[in-house]
Each structure stands twice: as structure tokens, then as C-alpha cells.
Design an enzyme around this catalytic site. Structure first.
Site, PDB file in Angstrom:
ATOM      1  N   GLY A  50       6.187  -2.833  -3.719  1.00  0.00           N
ATOM      2  CA  GLY A  50       6.046  -1.446  -4.138  1.00  0.00           C
ATOM      3  C   GLY A  50       4.653  -1.226  -4.692  1.00  0.00           C
ATOM      4  O   GLY A  50       3.928  -2.194  -4.934  1.00  0.00           O
ATOM      5  N   CYS A  77       6.361  -9.666  -3.062  1.00  0.00           N
ATOM      6  CA  CYS A  77       5.185  -8.922  -3.507  1.00  0.00           C
ATOM      7  C   CYS A  77       5.392  -8.362  -4.915  1.00  0.00           C
ATOM      8  O   CYS A  77       5.495  -9.120  -5.875  1.00  0.00           O
ATOM      9  CB  CYS A  77       4.815  -7.849  -2.485  1.00  0.00           C
ATOM     10  N   TYR A  78       5.498  -7.027  -5.056  1.00  0.00           N
ATOM     11  CA  TYR A  78       5.740  -6.489  -6.411  1.00  0.00           C
ATOM     12  C   TYR A  78       7.015  -7.103  -7.007  1.00  0.00           C
ATOM     13  O   TYR A  78       7.074  -7.405  -8.198  1.00  0.00           O
ATOM     14  CB  TYR A  78       5.867  -4.963  -6.375  1.00  0.00           C
ATOM     15  N   GLU A 166       8.722  -9.919   5.709  1.00  0.00           N
ATOM     16  CA  GLU A 166       9.412  -8.962   6.587  1.00  0.00           C
ATOM     17  C   GLU A 166       8.514  -8.420   7.693  1.00  0.00           C
ATOM     18  O   GLU A 166       8.989  -7.892   8.695  1.00  0.00           O
ATOM     19  CB  GLU A 166       9.986  -7.795   5.763  1.00  0.00           C
ATOM     20  N   ASP A 221      19.137   8.684  19.516  1.00  0.00           N
ATOM     21  CA  ASP A 221      19.664   8.786  18.156  1.00  0.00           C
ATOM     22  C   ASP A 221      20.800   9.798  18.048  1.00  0.00           C
ATOM     23  O   ASP A 221      21.878   9.474  17.555  1.00  0.00           O
ATOM     24  CB  ASP A 221      18.552   9.172  17.172  1.00  0.00           C
ATOM     25  N   LYS A 360      15.432   1.810  15.491  1.00  0.00           N
ATOM     26  CA  LYS A 360      15.682   2.261  16.864  1.00  0.00           C
ATOM     27  C   LYS A 360      16.418   1.209  17.707  1.00  0.00           C
ATOM     28  O   LYS A 360      17.395   1.529  18.382  1.00  0.00           O
ATOM     29  CB  LYS A 360      14.338   2.609  17.498  1.00  0.00           C
TER      30      LYS A 360
END
Ligand code: XMP
Length: 504
Positions: A50, A77-78, A166, A221, A360
Site C-alpha cells: 500500500g 511490501c507495506y 504477486e 463478463d 478476466k
């Protein structure tokens, strides 16, 4: 399941997706929502990255209680810095900020990094870093400018990485998530079919006898959303297809044909002129998006009134639409249609977005589970605001026709060459630029068409595709010869970031 506590990073839903790739169910919730931890009783918790700094007065920090649950926790990370800070380590601004692909080395025995190559490349994006690990932790990886790139306490099952596993650029990222899932002792038995069955059951319970209206665009979608709803509520579902006049060439009639074969209440509304009137004179991209989004809702409201009382509006919003419209503390990139573009007043009880958490390719998988034809499941994505955001500047009927024709030629040539299967998305856009050309013996002063083709699976990042030159040049020749008003064709070589896939 694993719970992701979201501190507002751009790529946080990617974390959930990496977990789901290990056949473990995963949900993302705001980091401040500690009740979710009690409610969901996760087998593991991930604290995301973040934009905050642990020392800022208004920063969100995980509560100390979280670390007393006996549940494995991974900080990214954060999230890594927040873990270090709350548990008594120190975090300070790094002398050198790291951004992008960075060499990282495993420096000690590690459960989280088990099986990871000793030296590999990881994606870094930070200005603070951990300077001292909390008691009980050992440093397990380092980069040149970040000596504590990973740390862990295997007794309490706390793990932290400064880099982003990620993101695809972290070569060993998948391995790291797989290790964490094993550390959590998850059964790895979740599948897309479970998502479909759970969602249908949840929708059935939620909606019971209510009337549902679905905004069907013919894209993957909304088609998958419609199929889910049709399974859940059958004839209580009405699908409305709005032809806003900004669709690809002949698309409106194709969609109508495909869905007439489905067991749905299918209604097609021709609203092209109405949209063009609203867009007259408007050049600012965000305003165009908001206008198209709002007009869409107005059309739906009107249709729903003709149908009678409608309780729910279904939309095929998927995760990248949500995140890029600004979720939590992430920055707004674009107001995606039907998310940020929603007007304040909507005349329905509630909006239902069953695909809000999926990417997707996960949506396509769900579509196959639901038995939708490949022709629909594999359709390349088309944005809600349609050609409205592929025409830079003011949208007019003439420009729509121009970009439709150029796009149809481009798609035909790409498909003829068999290159289409390798591309995630490809289309023509109309630049707002006119330039001088020569045709026959005369001077022309006409528009330039831009062709774009990208490779991506998550649509959050993308690379420009290397379309074979002969295909590009055939398409370019045909476009300048067959589309009156175009005398120049350009190919867009930019990746995302820094560009986006669409032009506006
Ligand atoms: P960008 O241009 O943001 O596009 O890199 C990422 C993906 O999202 C699609 N897109 C949209 N889809 N409503 C949608 O349903 C929208 O407002 C919208 N804007 C962009 C785009 O086509 C690409 O696949």
C-alpha cells in the site's frame, strides 16, 4: 480459505488470484475490517502492500491482536513493514528506493522461500524498508539496497517479503504463494465450479422472488453474469442489451442473434442517437466515460419501468474495473464504466455484481463451467463505453463509422493471418490528429488511425504485441484505401504501464 487484508496497493487482487491458482479460496477485505477475520476464520492471512508509511499519523496498521490468533501471516511490501513495526522491529526511509526488477538473494534457511532459486529477480516498489527485524525473526533474503528483503519467524508462522511475489516479474512468485498455502495447511480443493455453485446458491438466497434486470453487452463478463443469474432465478431475469451506437461494426446484430437462442427475456434497445446527443462537444475522457455510464443507467431505468418493478440490476463488473476506479486507498486511474461512472441516484433496490472479485481469465473459466459457447467465452474484451473511448476527442457519427470500418479491417486481417488467438486484445482507435498525405495527385488532410494489440492475462499490465509486419502493412494499406477520411496508420508500441490498453 485465505484472507487478504487490503492496505490499498494497486495489485492487491492479484494476490488473491495467486492464492486461488493454488485451488484455495481467497477473499480480499479492507485492512481495517478486523471483524472479517473473526467471521471468516481464515487458515492464513496476507497483509498487502500500500502507499502508506508505518510512521504516518493516519496510516492503517494491523491490530496487535491479529498476531495472537495462531494463524500464519504473510506480509508483502507495506504489509511486511507493518508486521515488523507492530511486532517491535524498526522501519525507516531507505537510503535508496527500489523500483522495478531487482536482483534478490536467499540468504538463509527459509520455509517461505523453500525451493526458490538462490539468486532470482523480484519486483520491488518501496521507499521505506525494515532496518531491524522483531525478536524471533531471521532474515531470509536480501537485495543490494535492501538487506532485509525477506524475514520469517517459523515458530509463530509469520513471514514477510519486501518485494511483490504477486507480480509476474517476480520470477519465483508462484512458488512463494504455493509454499505459503502449504504452511497454512490449506486443502487445495477449491475450483471454479465451486465458485459457480456457491455464487448461484448465494444469488438464489439473496434474490429469492425478486425481479432482476441484467445489462447484457454480449461480452464475456456480462454474458457470464447473465448465465449465473439465469441459473439462480430463471424467468425472473430480463436481459437488456443497449446498443449505444458505439459498438464494433455489426456487433449489435450479432449479439442479438446469439442471445435470441438463450432462455432469457431478451430486450434490445436502440439508443445510438441519444448517446451521440449527450456526447456532443465533449472531449474530456473522464467526462465522456461518466456521460456514457450515466446514460446507460438512465436507459436501464426506463426499460425497467416498462417491465414493471425491478429489484436488482446485474452488472458484469470484474476486478480490474473495480481496482482501476479506485478502491480503498489505491489511486484512481480511470473511472471504469458502471463503477466510478455510476450516478449517485440509481432507481433500483440494489446492484448485483457477481464477478466483482474475478479476473478476466477466471471469468472465462466460469463461463465454460456454465456451458456458454466458446464464441462468447473467447470474445476479446470490449470496454463498456465502447468506441467512445477509442475516439480521442469529440465523438461524432462520422468518426464512429470511420473507426468501426478501420477496426473491422484490422480484425479481419489479424484473424485471416491466424494471429488473433495469441492476442489478449486488439483494435483500431481514431487519433484526434490529422496530417498531410498524398492520394492520386492530390493533397489530403485526413485522420490517423492507431492500431493496438496487447498481450496480457490479467489486463492490469500488458505488453504491446509484435504483430507480423506483413499483417500490419496489409491492414494499413486496406484501411487507407477503403476508409475515406484516413490517410495514415500508426502502430502503438507502448506497454501498460506506462500507457493503458484503451486510449482514454
Ligand atoms: P485500460 O485501458 O484501463 O483497460 O488499460 C484495461 C481493460 O479494461 C477494459 N476497459 C473497460 N472495460 N468498462 C469496461 O467494461 C470500462 O469502462 C473500461 N475501460 C477499459 C479495456 O478494454 C481493457 O480490456
Amino acid at each position: 480459505m485465505i484472507l487478504v487484508m487490503d492496505f490499498g496497493g494497486q495489485y492487491n487482487q492479484l494476490i488473491a488470484r495467486r492464492v486461488r491458482e493454488n485451488n484455495v479460496y481467497c477473499e480480499v477485505h479492507a485492512a481495517t475490517n478486523f471483524d472479517k477475520v473473526r467471521e471468516l476464520k481464515p487458515e492464513g492471512i496476507i497483509l498487502t502492500g500500500g502507499p502508506q508509511s508505518v510512521y504516518a499519523t493516519d496510516s492503517s496498521l494491523p491490530p496487535a491482536e491479529l498476531f495472537k490468533l495462531g494463524v500464519p501471516i504473510l506480509g508483502i511490501c507495506y504489509g511486511a513493514q507493518a508486521m515488523a513495526y507492530v511486532l517491535g522491529g524498526t522501519v525507516k526511509p531507505a537510503r535508496v528506493s527500489e523500483y522495478g526488477k531487482t536482483d534478490v538473494e536467499v540468504v538463509g534457511a527459509s520455509r517461505l522461500l523453500n525451493g526458490v532459486e538462490k539468486k532470482s529477480v523480484a519486483w520491488m516498489s518501496h521507499t521505506d524498508r525494515i532496518f531491524d527485524v522483531p525478536a524471533g525473526f531471521a532474515v531470509t533474503a536480501a537485495s543490494r539496497d535492501c538487506p532485509i528483503a525477506a524475514m520469517e519467524d517459523t515458530t509463530r508462522n509469520f513471514y514477510a517479503v519486501q518485494f511483490h511475489p504477486e507480480v509476474v516479474h517476480t520470477v519465483e512468485g508462484k512458488k512463494i504463494f504455493s509454499n505459503f498455502v502449504d504452511i497454512c495447511g490449506c486443502a487445495r480443493d477449491w475450483k471454479m465450479s465451486s465458485f459457480v455453485a456457491d455464487t448461484v446458491a448465494r444469488l438464489k438466497a439473496k434474490i429469492s422472488g425478486g425481479k432482476v434486470l441484467c445489462a447484457l453487452s454480449g461480452g464475456v463478463d456480462s454474458s457470464v453474469a447473465a448465465a449465473l443469474l439465469s441459473k439462480a432465478v430463471g424467468k425472473n431475469l430480463t436481459c437488456v442489451f443497449v446498443d449505444h451506437g458505439l459498438l464494433r461494426k455489426d456487433e449489435a446484430s450479432q449479439v442479438a442473434e446469439v442471445f435470441s437462442g438463450f432462455d432469457l427475456n431478451f430486450i434490445k434497445v436502440d439508443a445510438g442517437e441519444r448517446f451521440l446527443n449527450k456526447l456532443r462537444g465533449v472531449v474530456e475522457p473522464e467526462r465522456k466515460r461518466k456521460i456514457i455510464g450515466e446514460e446507460f443507467i438512465r436507459v436501464f431505468e426506463e426499460v425497467s419501468k416498462q417491465i414493471g418493478a425491478v429489484d436488482y440490476l446485474v452488472q458484469g463488473t470484474i476486478y480490474p474495473d473495480v481496482i482501476e476506479s479506485g478502491l480503498g486507498k489505491a489511486a484512481v486511474i480511470k473511472s471504469h464504466h458502471n463503477v466510478g461512472g455510476l450516478p449517485d441516484f440509481v432507481d433500483f433496490k440494489e446492484i448485483v455484481e457477481p464477478l466483482r472479485m474475478l479476473f478476466k481469465d477466471e471469468v472465462r473459466q466460469a463461463g465454460r463451467e456454465l456451458g456458454l459457447p466458446e464464441q462468447i467465452v473467447n470474445r476479446q474484451p470490449f470496454p463498456g463505453p465502447g468506441l467512445g473511448i477509442r475516439i480521442i476527442g469529440e465523438v461524432t457519427a462520422e468518426k464512429v463509422a470511420l473507426v468501426q470500418d478501420a477496426d473491422a479491417i484490422y480484425r479481419e486481417e489479424v484473424a485471416r493471418a491466424g494471429v488473433d488467438k495469441d492476442l489478449a486484445q486488439y483494435f483500431a482507435a481514431l487519433t484526434n490528429m490529422r496530417s498531410v498525405g498524398v492520394m492520386g495527385d492530390g493533397r489530403t488532410y485526413d485522420y490517423a488511425i492507431a492500431l493496438r494489440a496487447v498481450l496480457t492475462s490479467d489486463f492490469m499490465t500488458a505488453e504491446a504485441a509484435q504483430i507480423p509486419w506483413d499483417v500490419l502493412s496489409r491492414a494499413a494499406n486496406r484501411i487507407v484505401n477503403e476508409v475515406k477520411g484516413v490517410n495514415r496508420v500508426l502502430y502503438d508500441c507502448t506497454s501498460k504501464p506506462p500507457a493503458t490498453i484503451e486510449f482514454e
